[in-house]
Design a protein around this motif. Structure first.
Motif, PDB file in Angstrom:
ATOM      1  N   GLN A 238      -3.231   6.833   4.840  1.00  0.00           N
ATOM      2  CA  GLN A 238      -3.441   7.586   6.080  1.00  0.00           C
ATOM      3  C   GLN A 238      -4.261   8.846   5.839  1.00  0.00           C
ATOM      4  O   GLN A 238      -5.035   9.267   6.702  1.00  0.00           O
ATOM      5  CB  GLN A 238      -2.093   7.928   6.708  1.00  0.00           C
ATOM      6  CG  GLN A 238      -1.376   6.706   7.271  1.00  0.00           C
ATOM      7  CD  GLN A 238       0.030   6.999   7.728  1.00  0.00           C
ATOM      8  OE1 GLN A 238       0.647   7.969   7.268  1.00  0.00           O
ATOM      9  NE2 GLN A 238       0.568   6.175   8.627  1.00  0.00           N
ATOM     10  N   GLN A 239      -4.129   9.426   4.655  1.00  0.00           N
ATOM     11  CA  GLN A 239      -4.904  10.617   4.308  1.00  0.00           C
ATOM     12  C   GLN A 239      -6.322  10.246   3.887  1.00  0.00           C
ATOM     13  O   GLN A 239      -7.298  10.844   4.356  1.00  0.00           O
ATOM     14  CB  GLN A 239      -4.203  11.373   3.178  1.00  0.00           C
ATOM     15  CG  GLN A 239      -4.929  12.635   2.732  1.00  0.00           C
ATOM     16  CD  GLN A 239      -4.165  13.377   1.641  1.00  0.00           C
ATOM     17  OE1 GLN A 239      -2.959  13.208   1.498  1.00  0.00           O
ATOM     18  NE2 GLN A 239      -4.870  14.186   0.869  1.00  0.00           N
TER      19      GLN A 239
ATOM     20  N   LYS B 255      -4.938   2.934  -2.623  1.00  0.00           N
ATOM     21  CA  LYS B 255      -3.881   3.133  -3.614  1.00  0.00           C
ATOM     22  C   LYS B 255      -2.654   2.317  -3.229  1.00  0.00           C
ATOM     23  O   LYS B 255      -2.234   2.313  -2.067  1.00  0.00           O
ATOM     24  CB  LYS B 255      -3.502   4.613  -3.716  1.00  0.00           C
ATOM     25  CG  LYS B 255      -2.469   4.893  -4.808  1.00  0.00           C
ATOM     26  CD  LYS B 255      -2.155   6.373  -4.949  1.00  0.00           C
ATOM     27  CE  LYS B 255      -1.115   6.597  -6.044  1.00  0.00           C
ATOM     28  NZ  LYS B 255      -0.747   8.027  -6.189  1.00  0.00           N
ATOM     29  N   HIS B 256      -2.075   1.620  -4.220  1.00  0.00           N
ATOM     30  CA  HIS B 256      -0.896   0.787  -3.992  1.00  0.00           C
ATOM     31  C   HIS B 256       0.254   1.247  -4.878  1.00  0.00           C
ATOM     32  O   HIS B 256       0.038   1.919  -5.898  1.00  0.00           O
ATOM     33  CB  HIS B 256      -1.209  -0.674  -4.285  1.00  0.00           C
ATOM     34  CG  HIS B 256      -2.287  -1.255  -3.431  1.00  0.00           C
ATOM     35  ND1 HIS B 256      -3.635  -1.051  -3.682  1.00  0.00           N
ATOM     36  CD2 HIS B 256      -2.222  -2.028  -2.311  1.00  0.00           C
ATOM     37  CE1 HIS B 256      -4.353  -1.682  -2.756  1.00  0.00           C
ATOM     38  NE2 HIS B 256      -3.522  -2.277  -1.927  1.00  0.00           N
TER      39      HIS B 256
ATOM     40  N   PRO C 238       0.825  -1.216   0.000  1.00  0.00           N
ATOM     41  CA  PRO C 238       0.000   0.000   0.000  1.00  0.00           C
ATOM     42  C   PRO C 238       0.853   1.258   0.000  1.00  0.00           C
ATOM     43  O   PRO C 238       2.000   1.260   0.456  1.00  0.00           O
ATOM     44  CB  PRO C 238      -0.788  -0.124   1.304  1.00  0.00           C
ATOM     45  CG  PRO C 238       0.106  -0.917   2.199  1.00  0.00           C
ATOM     46  CD  PRO C 238       0.822  -1.895   1.300  1.00  0.00           C
ATOM     47  N   HIS C 239       0.260   2.327  -0.507  1.00  0.00           N
ATOM     48  CA  HIS C 239       0.892   3.646  -0.462  1.00  0.00           C
ATOM     49  C   HIS C 239       0.506   4.265   0.884  1.00  0.00           C
ATOM     50  O   HIS C 239      -0.541   4.891   1.022  1.00  0.00           O
ATOM     51  CB  HIS C 239       0.385   4.501  -1.622  1.00  0.00           C
ATOM     52  CG  HIS C 239       1.359   5.532  -2.080  1.00  0.00           C
ATOM     53  ND1 HIS C 239       1.870   6.491  -1.231  1.00  0.00           N
ATOM     54  CD2 HIS C 239       1.927   5.755  -3.288  1.00  0.00           C
ATOM     55  CE1 HIS C 239       2.695   7.269  -1.913  1.00  0.00           C
ATOM     56  NE2 HIS C 239       2.757   6.846  -3.161  1.00  0.00           N
TER      57      HIS C 239
ATOM     58  N   GLY D 165      -1.649  -3.915   4.036  1.00  0.00           N
ATOM     59  CA  GLY D 165      -2.186  -2.639   4.513  1.00  0.00           C
ATOM     60  C   GLY D 165      -3.069  -2.746   5.734  1.00  0.00           C
ATOM     61  O   GLY D 165      -3.521  -1.719   6.267  1.00  0.00           O
ATOM     62  N   ARG D 166      -3.290  -3.955   6.223  1.00  0.00           N
ATOM     63  CA  ARG D 166      -4.228  -4.116   7.347  1.00  0.00           C
ATOM     64  C   ARG D 166      -3.776  -3.367   8.589  1.00  0.00           C
ATOM     65  O   ARG D 166      -4.607  -2.883   9.370  1.00  0.00           O
ATOM     66  CB  ARG D 166      -4.433  -5.593   7.654  1.00  0.00           C
ATOM     67  CG  ARG D 166      -3.185  -6.312   8.199  1.00  0.00           C
ATOM     68  CD  ARG D 166      -3.431  -7.794   8.426  1.00  0.00           C
ATOM     69  NE  ARG D 166      -2.322  -8.467   9.090  1.00  0.00           N
ATOM     70  CZ  ARG D 166      -1.320  -9.067   8.463  1.00  0.00           C
ATOM     71  NH1 ARG D 166      -1.290  -9.074   7.132  1.00  0.00           N
ATOM     72  NH2 ARG D 166      -0.359  -9.657   9.161  1.00  0.00           N
ATOM     73  N   ARG D 167      -2.454  -3.262   8.778  1.00  0.00           N
ATOM     74  CA  ARG D 167      -1.953  -2.593   9.982  1.00  0.00           C
ATOM     75  C   ARG D 167      -2.160  -1.079   9.921  1.00  0.00           C
ATOM     76  O   ARG D 167      -2.291  -0.416  10.950  1.00  0.00           O
ATOM     77  CB  ARG D 167      -0.470  -2.912  10.193  1.00  0.00           C
ATOM     78  CG  ARG D 167      -0.152  -4.385  10.328  1.00  0.00           C
ATOM     79  CD  ARG D 167      -0.903  -5.031  11.474  1.00  0.00           C
ATOM     80  NE  ARG D 167      -0.655  -4.404  12.761  1.00  0.00           N
ATOM     81  CZ  ARG D 167      -1.239  -4.774  13.891  1.00  0.00           C
ATOM     82  NH1 ARG D 167      -2.137  -5.738  13.883  1.00  0.00           N
ATOM     83  NH2 ARG D 167      -0.947  -4.163  15.020  1.00  0.00           N
TER      84      ARG D 167
END
Length: 672
Positions: free
Chosen positions: A594-595, A613-614, A588-589, A661-663
């Motif tokens: 986070q945004q 988005k990745h 993940p990006h 990206g789960r974390r």
């Protein structure tokens, strides 16, 4: 269209069908129907399913880089799938690939399967390959590699339920199963909706029946159908297609897990030649992808370099996604390793692995209660796992006075370094020595920069270098814990027998190889050192005494001194995630996630309608900890399947459970 649940059903053994036999022709006592036509089952399959789906022509004209996908509702004896495989071999170009997937609620046992398929001598070779890999009757997805170009996914469980959990799309459907009048429970509107939702645009279907419930269900789900000539005494049957399948809305509540659009994978760079990296390289290579695997030292140099590694899992008493994944991984690795061993003549004298079984001892009352609770909640076949009480000594071959343990009869031990070397023996794989320092995106490719100053170019990059996987800018936010582990080795004196199977408790001890006993391994979190230490040897000795006290006493009676000074060993650094499940999937990006999902910090139910988005073409397989032999091979299939636009080898919710990206999401939710 109804939105179906993606919740996983209970983990369980499935019931074999009650059969009456007419020589090699099985009849279902429950559904009072035959599995195939007594007139000519193969000719019926070729007419109804192959012909009406136009498979000979479609196979011959298949030029896509992805596999052609055939989906089936009801595997039965496997006749339809074997006929499709045979048709593919006859008509498809040599570069084409075929992906078969089939559901089955009442799987035959291996003996019955062999008996039924013996009716078709012309399919004997295909049947032999299938039966050699036939999985245990456990609910879930079982991936079988029939050959380098043909994959079969068996989805054991209720058909509609299985299709609602499927992460993938189908090009042609075999709408089979017992007749609607015999099995009305299957032929429901929900089945046709699930088929439509898992179809590619233009997907076709064929079925032997013209029942009104089928015609109405297909039309309501979006399929166009027409009556066409049936087979034998059956005058008519149905065939058709779906132009525009419904949009898949299952990830509306988790849009971050929406898979990225994948670009062509002609050349892939894999960083790390341990079990994780080598299994990814092998999975891609057999799909025709050119792979460069980049290793700083040598294949199996890190945590994958021990003399022996245990193939085992420790499943939770209460069903959760982690346990479901690890059980699927264990079953997959068992088939995968056996297939690798059968295929390699070089492994006859030095076996790649030994399915000697694994005993998991309960060293405390608390663990014994946990194991009992696990067995009560998970009615799995004894061929997968069984509870042992007074008979623990039988599989181990040594005196065991403890009262409780679990026995996994088809698990065992592996030679990890030999496995890594074996996986790289493929014409599509090149081993490149060097240390990667930087990953730089360059339009539709990646520039892989080495410490030597050399730069390699690849369409995709897979990061699989264990505890170093978050050293790159793109992966730096991925939480990883370094865990030091040391194994100890000692040469047994002549005439002293070791355990006959792997014994696990706090650590593990394997059957001796060439007179050398391997046991351990120490577990030291947040430690990245790899020197062999006296303290870790002593830790392993203490574990061995606790696990096999009677046997250790026998050793000492025979004059063996168990002391750190008498042992050799090896230490390496493993990688673990905070939730102890691996990371497997697209990277993940982090900043964008986070945004885009910042609202979750205030209200976890406020889910933005924004796809995650990745970093395009960047993947990762890491955090396998001490159970990489059970997790890494299946994770490799997850990455290769997604990269090559194929159906996934796990249910959608389990694929999401492993997403790197789960974390990020859990950290945002915890912030509220």
């Amino acid at each position: 269209m109804t939105q179906r649940s993606t919740a996983l059903p209970p983990l369980m053994a499935l019931t074999a069908p009650l059969l009456t036999w007419n020589e090699t022709s099985p009849h279902s006592d429950v559904f009072d129907d035959v599995y195939f036509s007594r007139e000519d089952g193969r000719a019926e399959t070729e007419h109804v399913f192959l012909g009406a789906n136009h498979l000979p022509k479609r196979f011959a004209n298949w030029q896509h880089s992805r596999a052609f996908v055939v989906g089936e509702t009801g595997f039965g004896t496997g006749l339809n799938m074997l006929c499709a495989w045979d048709c593919f071999e006859q008509h498809a170009p040599s570069t084409a690939r075929l992906h078969l997937l089939s559901t089955e609620k009442f799987p035959l046992d291996r003996v019955s399967l062999e008996r039924a398929l013996s009716a078709w001598p012309s399919l004997a070779h295909y049947a032999q390959v299938l039966c050699a890999q036939w999985p245990e009757a456990v609910s879930g997805i079982h991936r079988l590699h029939l050959n380098e170009r043909v994959t079969l996914d068996l989805h054991f469980g209720d058909t509609t339920e299985r299709l609602n959990l499927l992460d993938g799309q189908v090009d042609a459907w075999f709408l089979d199963g017992f007749a609607p009048s015999k099995n009305p429970e299957m032929w429901q509107p929900e089945l046709f909706e699930a088929m439509a939702a898992r179809s590619r645009p233009g997907a076709t279907f064929a079925t032997f029946t013209c029942a009104g419930v089928v015609k109405r269900g297909l039309k309501a789900a979006g399929f166009s159908w027409q009556k066409v000539p049936g087979f034998g005494r059956k005058r008519e049957m149905l065939a058709g297609y779906i132009d525009t399948p419904p949009k898949d809305t299952r990830r509306q509540s988790t849009p971050w897990f929406m898979p990225p659009t994948v670009r062509p994978a002609n050349h892939v760079a894999v960083i790390g030649a341990g079990i994780a990296g080598c299994s990814v390289a092998a999975a891609l290579a057999k799909r025709g992808v050119q792979v460069t695997i980049i290793e700083r030292d040598a294949p199996g140099a890190g945590g994958s370099g021990n003399r022996q590694g245990a193939l085992y899992v420790k499943l939770a008493a209460e069903t959760n996604n982690q346990s479901r994944f690890y059980l699927s991984g264990l079953l997959y690795s068992q088939r995968w390793l056996s297939q690798l061993q059968r295929a390699s003549t070089s492994l006859q004298e030095t076996p790649l692995w030994q399915p000697c079984g694994v005993v998991q001892l309960a060293l405390s009352d608390k663990e014994a209660v946990r194991q009992q609770r696990f067995m009560a909640r998970h009615p799995l076949p004894e061929t997968v796992v069984s509870a042992k009480t007074e008979t623990l000594s039988e599989p181990v071959g040594l005196p065991i006075t403890l009262g409780h343990g679990l026995f996994y009869p088809q698990a065992g031990w592996v030679r990890p370094k030999l496995l890594c070397e074996q996986l790289l023996q493929h014409a599509n794989i090149i081993l490149h020595q060097g240390e990667v320092t930087t990953l730089q995106p360059d339009g539709k490719t990646w520039q892989v920069v080495l410490a030597s100053g050399e730069t390699l170019t690849a369409d995709h990059v897979v990061v699989a270098n264990a505890s170093l996987a978050n050293r790159f800018e793109q992966t730096a936010a991925l939480p990883l814990q370094q865990v030091r582990g040391q194994v100890s080795e000692m040469t047994l004196p002549e005439g002293v027998q070791g355990p006959q199977c792997v014994v696990c408790a706090g650590g593990y001890v394997s059957p001796p190889v060439e007179g050398v006993l391997t046991f351990g391994a120490s577990f030291v979190p947040n430690n990245a050192t790899s020197d062999v230490t006296t303290a870790d040897h002593q830790c392993n000795i203490d574990e061995l005494r606790q696990t096999l006290p009677e046997w250790v006493a026998t050793l000492e009676t025979a004059g063996v001194t168990l002391s750190p000074d008498t042992l050799t060993g090896r230490a390496a650094v493993r990688a673990a995630s905070p939730d102890k499940s691996p990371y497997a999937g697209p990277v993940p990006h982090t900043d964008v996630w986070q945004q885009d999902y910042a609202a979750l910090q205030k209200d976890a139910s406020n889910v933005p309608d924004t796809q995650g988005k990745h970093h395009s073409g960047l993947w990762i397989s890491t955090a396998h900890g001490s159970r990489g032999l059970s997790s890494a091979p299946l994770c490799a299939e997850i990455i290769a399947s997604r990269m090559c636009d194929e159906p996934m080898p796990l249910e959608l919710s389990l694929v999401d459970h492993l997403h790197p990206g789960r974390r990020i999401i859990s950290a945002l939710v915890r912030a509220q």
